[in-house]
Design a protein around this motif. Sequence first.
Motif, PDB file in Angstrom:
ATOM      1  N   PHE A  73       0.848  -1.186   0.000  1.00 47.31           N
ATOM      2  CA  PHE A  73       0.000   0.000   0.000  1.00 47.31           C
ATOM      3  C   PHE A  73       0.893   1.249   0.000  1.00 47.31           C
ATOM      4  O   PHE A  73       1.661   1.472   0.947  1.00 47.31           O
ATOM      5  CB  PHE A  73      -0.909  -0.009   1.228  1.00 47.31           C
ATOM      6  N   GLU A  74       0.761   2.016  -1.065  1.00 50.89           N
ATOM      7  CA  GLU A  74       1.555   3.232  -1.214  1.00 50.89           C
ATOM      8  C   GLU A  74       0.709   4.446  -0.799  1.00 50.89           C
ATOM      9  O   GLU A  74      -0.309   4.743  -1.427  1.00 50.89           O
ATOM     10  CB  GLU A  74       2.038   3.389  -2.654  1.00 50.89           C
ATOM     11  N   ILE A  75       1.157   5.105   0.254  1.00 52.15           N
ATOM     12  CA  ILE A  75       0.443   6.274   0.779  1.00 52.15           C
ATOM     13  C   ILE A  75       1.248   7.517   0.407  1.00 52.15           C
ATOM     14  O   ILE A  75       2.342   7.741   0.948  1.00 52.15           O
ATOM     15  CB  ILE A  75       0.263   6.183   2.300  1.00 52.15           C
ATOM     16  N   SER A  76       0.717   8.302  -0.524  1.00 56.31           N
ATOM     17  CA  SER A  76       1.403   9.506  -0.993  1.00 56.31           C
ATOM     18  C   SER A  76       0.723  10.741  -0.419  1.00 56.31           C
ATOM     19  O   SER A  76      -0.505  10.790  -0.301  1.00 56.31           O
ATOM     20  CB  SER A  76       1.384   9.574  -2.528  1.00 56.31           C
ATOM     21  N   ALA A  77       1.532  11.718  -0.070  1.00 60.31           N
ATOM     22  CA  ALA A  77       0.986  12.943   0.517  1.00 60.31           C
ATOM     23  C   ALA A  77       1.749  14.153  -0.009  1.00 60.31           C
ATOM     24  O   ALA A  77       2.978  14.141  -0.080  1.00 60.31           O
ATOM     25  CB  ALA A  77       1.075  12.896   2.039  1.00 60.31           C
TER      26      ALA A  77
END
Length: 239
Positions: free
Chosen positions: A188-192
């Motif tokens: 799971f790639e969480i980009s911000a």
Amino acid sequence: MKNDQKKGNKVFLSLVTFVLGFMLAYSYNIAKEEENFDEKNRKDFEWKEENQLRNQLINQQEKNSALQEELYGKQEKVRDYEQKLSHEKEIFFNLAEDADKYRMYLGKVKVKGRGIKVTLEDEEYNPNVDNVNKYIVHEQHIFKVVNELKISGASAIAINGQRLKHNSYIICNGPVITIDGNEYPAPFEISAIGDPDVMESALNIVGGVKDQLVNDHIVFTMEKKSELVFKPIVGERQR
């Protein structure tokens, strides 16, 4: 006889001389009076002209003073208008800025900028661990990262490319998670989007999110991004 004639001539010449002298004197007096009259008239005329010019100058100065006062009044009004416009412009700018923030918060506009990407993966299978769920990424792990990023000032967040809304929901269903009805497998790639240094420091704080996830047997990786681009959310679902 000749003596009488000579006397008569002398008398005549004397009379002529007297008359001429009188005429000359009279002419001189007349000329002098005319000269004095002309001089008096000239001085009177010059005085009247000077007085008239003085009055005109005074009137012009009074008009100039009145116009100057009027100009000061108009300049004061212009300054008042400028201040009002500046205040209204500031209000409009703040409203526009707030509107952009709300649109960004709701996911209605495209967003790009520097940021960070956090990847969460299931730890490799360990036969010594009796419960497989102990090394699987769950929604609470993702929530911890997302919440920490929001606290750190993230303006927009996406998971596996799906941008989160203000009312997004995340549900864990075994090895996959469901985000607003869309299923995604690990990793799971969480980009911000936000200040990468601030967000990195917040996640790396001792005893913070990263340490907690690592203790839960989650593979945690993080990298800064010079540019991230999130498209606007269209409709209720986005892939």
